[in-house]
Design a protein around this motif. Sequence first.
Motif, PDB file in Angstrom:
ATOM      1  N   HIS A 149       0.871  -1.182   0.000  1.00  0.00           N
ATOM      2  CA  HIS A 149       0.000   0.000   0.000  1.00  0.00           C
ATOM      3  C   HIS A 149       0.903   1.224   0.000  1.00  0.00           C
ATOM      4  CE1 HIS A 149      -4.062  -1.680   0.809  1.00  0.00           C
ATOM      5  NE2 HIS A 149      -3.333  -2.728   1.118  1.00  0.00           N
ATOM      6  N   VAL A 170       3.234   0.763   3.166  1.00  0.00           N
ATOM      7  CA  VAL A 170       2.976  -0.296   4.141  1.00  0.00           C
ATOM      8  C   VAL A 170       3.016  -1.603   3.374  1.00  0.00           C
ATOM      9  CG1 VAL A 170       1.339  -1.278   5.782  1.00  0.00           C
ATOM     10  CG2 VAL A 170       1.523   1.212   5.553  1.00  0.00           C
ATOM     11  N   ALA A 215       2.805  -5.762   3.284  1.00  0.00           N
ATOM     12  CA  ALA A 215       2.185  -6.866   4.009  1.00  0.00           C
ATOM     13  C   ALA A 215       2.218  -8.136   3.174  1.00  0.00           C
ATOM     14  CB  ALA A 215       0.733  -6.512   4.348  1.00  0.00           C
ATOM     15  N   ASP A 264      -0.516  -9.640   7.051  1.00  0.00           N
ATOM     16  CA  ASP A 264       0.465  -9.410   8.112  1.00  0.00           C
ATOM     17  C   ASP A 264       1.468  -8.355   7.665  1.00  0.00           C
ATOM     18  OD1 ASP A 264      -0.647 -11.418   9.760  1.00  0.00           O
ATOM     19  OD2 ASP A 264       0.523 -12.962   8.710  1.00  0.00           O
ATOM     20  N   VAL A 265       1.513  -7.218   8.360  1.00  0.00           N
ATOM     21  CA  VAL A 265       2.419  -6.126   8.004  1.00  0.00           C
ATOM     22  C   VAL A 265       3.851  -6.542   8.315  1.00  0.00           C
ATOM     23  CG1 VAL A 265       3.076  -3.736   8.488  1.00  0.00           C
ATOM     24  CG2 VAL A 265       0.660  -4.357   8.333  1.00  0.00           C
ATOM     25  N   GLU A 278       7.033  -0.897   7.229  1.00  0.00           N
ATOM     26  CA  GLU A 278       6.405   0.403   7.003  1.00  0.00           C
ATOM     27  C   GLU A 278       7.509   1.418   6.812  1.00  0.00           C
ATOM     28  OE1 GLU A 278       2.378   0.176   9.753  1.00  0.00           O
ATOM     29  OE2 GLU A 278       4.107   1.298  10.497  1.00  0.00           O
ATOM     30  N   GLY A 295      -3.752   2.905   6.050  1.00  0.00           N
ATOM     31  CA  GLY A 295      -2.462   2.753   6.718  1.00  0.00           C
ATOM     32  C   GLY A 295      -1.390   3.632   6.099  1.00  0.00           C
TER      33      GLY A 295
END
Length: 133
Positions: free
Chosen positions: A6, A23, A25, A30-31, A34, A120
Amino acid sequence: MKLVVHVDGGARGNPGPAAAAAVLATPDGDVVDEAHAFLGVATNNVAEYRGLLLGLERANALGADEVEIVNDSELVAKQINGLYKVKHPDMRPLHAQAMRALSGFDRWTVRSVPRAENAGADALVNQALDAVR
Protein backbone atom coordinates in the motif's frame (compact mmCIF):
# COMPACT_ATOMS: atom_id res chain seq x y z
CA MET A 1 7.54 -14.14 -2.23
CA LYS A 2 4.55 -11.92 -2.87
CA LEU A 3 3.97 -8.67 -1.01
CA VAL A 4 0.95 -6.37 -1.03
CA VAL A 5 2.33 -2.85 -0.97
CA HIS A 6 0.00 0.00 0.00
CA VAL A 7 1.56 3.28 -1.09
CA ASP A 8 0.52 6.90 -0.76
CA GLY A 9 1.81 10.39 -1.17
CA GLY A 10 0.36 13.75 -0.38
CA ALA A 11 1.03 17.45 -0.18
CA ARG A 12 -0.53 20.08 2.03
CA GLY A 13 -1.10 22.66 -0.63
CA ASN A 14 -0.39 21.77 -4.22
CA PRO A 15 2.51 22.21 -4.30
CA GLY A 16 3.31 22.28 -0.62
CA PRO A 17 5.03 20.28 2.11
CA ALA A 18 4.84 16.69 0.91
CA ALA A 19 5.49 13.16 2.12
CA ALA A 20 5.40 9.60 0.83
CA ALA A 21 4.67 6.32 2.61
CA ALA A 22 4.41 2.58 2.12
CA VAL A 23 2.98 -0.30 4.14
CA LEU A 24 4.11 -3.75 3.05
CA ALA A 25 2.18 -6.87 4.01
CA THR A 26 1.88 -10.53 3.17
CA PRO A 27 -1.14 -11.56 1.08
CA ASP A 28 -2.75 -12.62 4.39
CA GLY A 29 -2.45 -9.06 5.70
CA ASP A 30 0.47 -9.41 8.11
CA VAL A 31 2.42 -6.13 8.00
CA VAL A 32 6.13 -6.79 7.49
CA ASP A 33 7.44 -3.25 6.93
CA GLU A 34 6.40 0.40 7.00
CA ALA A 35 8.24 3.46 5.77
CA HIS A 36 7.59 7.16 5.31
CA ALA A 37 9.64 10.09 4.10
CA PHE A 38 9.26 13.85 4.11
CA LEU A 39 9.86 15.15 0.58
CA GLY A 40 10.06 18.91 1.02
CA VAL A 41 7.85 20.91 -1.33
CA ALA A 42 6.19 18.85 -4.07
CA THR A 43 2.86 18.35 -5.80
CA ASN A 44 0.39 15.64 -4.83
CA ASN A 45 1.14 13.67 -8.00
CA VAL A 46 4.90 13.79 -7.45
CA ALA A 47 4.36 12.64 -3.87
CA GLU A 48 2.17 9.75 -5.08
CA TYR A 49 4.96 8.57 -7.40
CA ARG A 50 7.52 8.93 -4.62
CA GLY A 51 5.31 6.74 -2.42
CA LEU A 52 5.23 4.12 -5.17
CA LEU A 53 9.01 4.25 -5.52
CA LEU A 54 9.48 3.97 -1.74
CA GLY A 55 7.24 0.91 -1.63
CA LEU A 56 9.04 -0.76 -4.53
CA GLU A 57 12.42 -0.07 -2.94
CA ARG A 58 11.32 -1.65 0.35
CA ALA A 59 9.73 -4.65 -1.40
CA ASN A 60 12.94 -5.25 -3.33
CA ALA A 61 15.00 -5.01 -0.13
CA LEU A 62 12.75 -7.61 1.51
CA GLY A 63 13.32 -10.01 -1.41
CA ALA A 64 9.86 -9.92 -2.98
CA ASP A 65 9.58 -11.32 -6.49
CA GLU A 66 5.92 -10.32 -6.88
CA VAL A 67 4.20 -7.12 -5.77
CA GLU A 68 0.59 -6.04 -5.71
CA ILE A 69 0.71 -2.26 -5.50
CA VAL A 70 -2.35 -0.60 -3.99
CA ASN A 71 -2.70 3.18 -4.05
CA ASP A 72 -5.41 5.81 -4.00
CA SER A 73 -4.18 7.67 -7.08
CA GLU A 74 -6.13 6.68 -10.17
CA LEU A 75 -3.78 8.85 -12.25
CA VAL A 76 -0.62 7.01 -11.17
CA ALA A 77 -2.26 3.58 -11.50
CA LYS A 78 -3.50 4.34 -15.02
CA GLN A 79 -0.17 5.84 -16.09
CA ILE A 80 1.76 2.81 -14.82
CA ASN A 81 -0.70 0.44 -16.50
CA GLY A 82 -0.33 2.31 -19.80
CA LEU A 83 -3.93 3.59 -19.92
CA TYR A 84 -2.94 7.27 -19.58
CA LYS A 85 -0.02 9.07 -21.17
CA VAL A 86 2.49 10.82 -18.92
CA LYS A 87 2.28 14.38 -20.20
CA HIS A 88 3.67 16.50 -17.37
CA PRO A 89 7.47 16.92 -17.62
CA ASP A 90 7.96 16.56 -13.84
CA MET A 91 6.20 13.19 -13.93
CA ARG A 92 8.09 11.58 -16.83
CA PRO A 93 11.31 10.76 -14.94
CA LEU A 94 9.32 9.43 -11.96
CA HIS A 95 7.23 7.24 -14.26
CA ALA A 96 10.37 5.93 -15.98
CA GLN A 97 12.00 5.22 -12.62
CA ALA A 98 8.88 3.36 -11.44
CA MET A 99 8.78 1.26 -14.60
CA ARG A 100 12.46 0.36 -14.17
CA ALA A 101 11.82 -0.62 -10.54
CA LEU A 102 8.79 -2.72 -11.49
CA SER A 103 10.83 -4.55 -14.14
CA GLY A 104 12.92 -6.01 -11.30
CA PHE A 105 9.96 -8.12 -10.16
CA ASP A 106 8.76 -11.32 -11.83
CA ARG A 107 5.13 -10.23 -11.54
CA TRP A 108 3.44 -6.99 -10.56
CA THR A 109 0.08 -5.27 -10.54
CA VAL A 110 -0.89 -1.70 -9.72
CA ARG A 111 -4.44 -0.74 -8.83
CA SER A 112 -6.16 2.23 -7.26
CA VAL A 113 -8.67 2.02 -4.41
CA PRO A 114 -10.67 4.60 -2.46
CA ARG A 115 -8.62 6.45 0.18
CA ALA A 116 -10.47 4.61 2.98
CA GLU A 117 -9.01 1.32 1.70
CA ASN A 118 -5.50 2.79 1.86
CA ALA A 119 -5.75 4.15 5.39
CA GLY A 120 -2.46 2.75 6.72
CA ALA A 121 -0.29 4.43 4.10
CA ASP A 122 -2.37 7.62 4.29
CA ALA A 123 -1.82 7.77 8.06
CA LEU A 124 1.95 7.44 7.58
CA VAL A 125 1.95 10.32 5.08
CA ASN A 126 0.19 12.50 7.64
CA GLN A 127 2.57 11.33 10.38
CA ALA A 128 5.54 12.40 8.27
CA LEU A 129 3.96 15.77 7.53
CA ASP A 130 2.98 16.37 11.17
CA ALA A 131 6.55 15.64 12.30
CA VAL A 132 7.95 18.64 10.42
CA ARG A 133 5.52 21.26 11.71
